[in-house]
Design a protein around this motif. Structure first.
Motif, mmCIF file in Angstrom:
data_model
loop_
_atom_site.group_PDB
_atom_site.id
_atom_site.type_symbol
_atom_site.label_atom_id
_atom_site.label_comp_id
_atom_site.label_asym_id
_atom_site.label_seq_id
_atom_site.Cartn_x
_atom_site.Cartn_y
_atom_site.Cartn_z
ATOM 1 N N UNK A 1 -1.383 7.388 10.253
ATOM 2 C CA UNK A 1 -1.577 7.851 8.875
ATOM 3 C C UNK A 1 -3.078 7.810 8.588
ATOM 4 N N UNK A 2 -3.670 8.986 8.294
ATOM 5 C CA UNK A 2 -5.113 8.993 8.014
ATOM 6 C C UNK A 2 -5.446 8.229 6.728
ATOM 7 N N UNK A 3 -6.618 7.648 6.675
ATOM 8 C CA UNK A 3 -7.050 6.856 5.525
ATOM 9 C C UNK A 3 -7.003 7.667 4.232
ATOM 10 N N UNK A 4 -7.288 8.972 4.321
ATOM 11 C CA UNK A 4 -7.261 9.793 3.094
ATOM 12 C C UNK A 4 -5.850 9.977 2.548
ATOM 13 N N UNK A 5 -4.833 9.539 3.288
ATOM 14 C CA UNK A 5 -3.457 9.624 2.811
ATOM 15 C C UNK A 5 -2.983 8.329 2.138
ATOM 16 N N UNK B 1 3.053 14.099 11.554
ATOM 17 C CA UNK B 1 2.127 13.113 12.121
ATOM 18 C C UNK B 1 2.677 12.541 13.425
ATOM 19 N N UNK B 2 3.998 12.619 13.589
ATOM 20 C CA UNK B 2 4.649 12.076 14.780
ATOM 21 C C UNK B 2 5.180 10.679 14.517
ATOM 22 N N UNK B 3 6.174 10.279 15.304
ATOM 23 C CA UNK B 3 6.752 8.946 15.181
ATOM 24 C C UNK B 3 7.700 8.770 14.012
ATOM 25 N N UNK B 4 8.072 9.868 13.334
ATOM 26 C CA UNK B 4 9.000 9.798 12.202
ATOM 27 C C UNK B 4 10.352 10.358 12.652
ATOM 28 N N UNK C 1 0.865 -1.180 0.000
ATOM 29 C CA UNK C 1 0.000 0.000 0.000
ATOM 30 C C UNK C 1 0.902 1.230 0.000
ATOM 31 N N UNK C 2 0.499 2.261 -0.731
ATOM 32 C CA UNK C 2 1.258 3.513 -0.798
ATOM 33 C C UNK C 2 0.596 4.545 0.107
ATOM 34 N N UNK C 3 1.418 5.256 0.872
ATOM 35 C CA UNK C 3 0.931 6.255 1.811
ATOM 36 C C UNK C 3 1.659 7.582 1.604
ATOM 37 N N UNK C 4 0.968 8.672 1.882
ATOM 38 C CA UNK C 4 1.622 9.973 2.020
ATOM 39 C C UNK C 4 1.748 10.202 3.519
ATOM 40 N N UNK C 5 2.983 10.307 3.990
ATOM 41 C CA UNK C 5 3.245 10.453 5.418
ATOM 42 C C UNK C 5 3.932 11.788 5.662
ATOM 43 N N UNK C 6 3.391 12.542 6.594
ATOM 44 C CA UNK C 6 3.992 13.813 6.968
ATOM 45 C C UNK C 6 4.766 13.640 8.262
ATOM 46 N N UNK C 7 5.934 14.247 8.322
ATOM 47 C CA UNK C 7 6.754 14.159 9.535
ATOM 48 C C UNK C 7 5.964 14.653 10.747
#
Length: 169
Positions: free
Chosen positions: A75-79, A46-49, A38-44
């Motif tokens: 990671x929110x589902x919309x990401x 969001x925490x835990x990165x 699965x591909x995700x867009x993750x923002x720093x």
């Protein structure tokens, strides 16, 4: 929640947004469970990165390459890109577009190089004549131009196929 790590991430120490491909458990229509990408867009933010120290590389030193860690990163589902379990398709799409871009860019480089070697052939003299006057050199230039024209034609054709939405290009 995303947990795990990725190695050799370009700009991993600086990036605020990451495209992450990770294995997720997907339940099929028959009820069986499979691990799929699965591909995700993750923002720093969001925490835990977090990230490790920069790699010591022989080249491409302008890019901060390091390991990136995800520890209970929400990671929110919309990401999710392309849907859960559809990350392989997303990755192939990215790779195909990148490959096309590299080919198109190569055409520009080839034309520039033909210009440079033409200039050299017009200025360099051998046996009292410029290199551009020799038959074999003329043939080499003709072949270079043919190759450049063929590549440019393929780029235009492929661009048209992409613009039309053709699936096989």
């Amino acid at each position: 929640m995303l947990n795990g790590s990725k190695t050799f991430i370009s700009n991993g120490g600086w990036a605020e947004i990451f495209t992450v491909f990770a294995q997720t458990e997907v339940v099929g229509s028959d009820g069986t469970k499979k691990d799929k990408v699965t591909a995700f867009i993750v923002e720093r933010s969001f925490g835990g990165v977090t990230h490790g120290k920069p790699e010591s590389k022989l080249g491409i030193k302008g890019s901060n390459t390091c390991e990136v860690f995800f520890e209970n990163t929400p990671v929110p589902l919309e990401n999710v890109l392309g849907g859960v379990g559809e990350g392989f398709k997303v990755a192939m799409n990215i790779l195909n577009n990148g490959r096309f871009g590299l080919g198109a860019g190569s055409g520009s480089v080839i034309k520039h190089m033909i210009g440079l070697v033409s200039e050299h052939a017009l200025q360099r003299k051998q046996f009292g004549r410029t290199l551009s006057e020799f038959g074999l050199i003329k043939e080499k230039f003709a072949n270079m131009e043919l190759d450049a024209y063929a590549l440019e034609s393929m780029v235009y054709m492929t661009t048209g196929m992409i613009d039309r939405g053709d699936k096989d290009w």
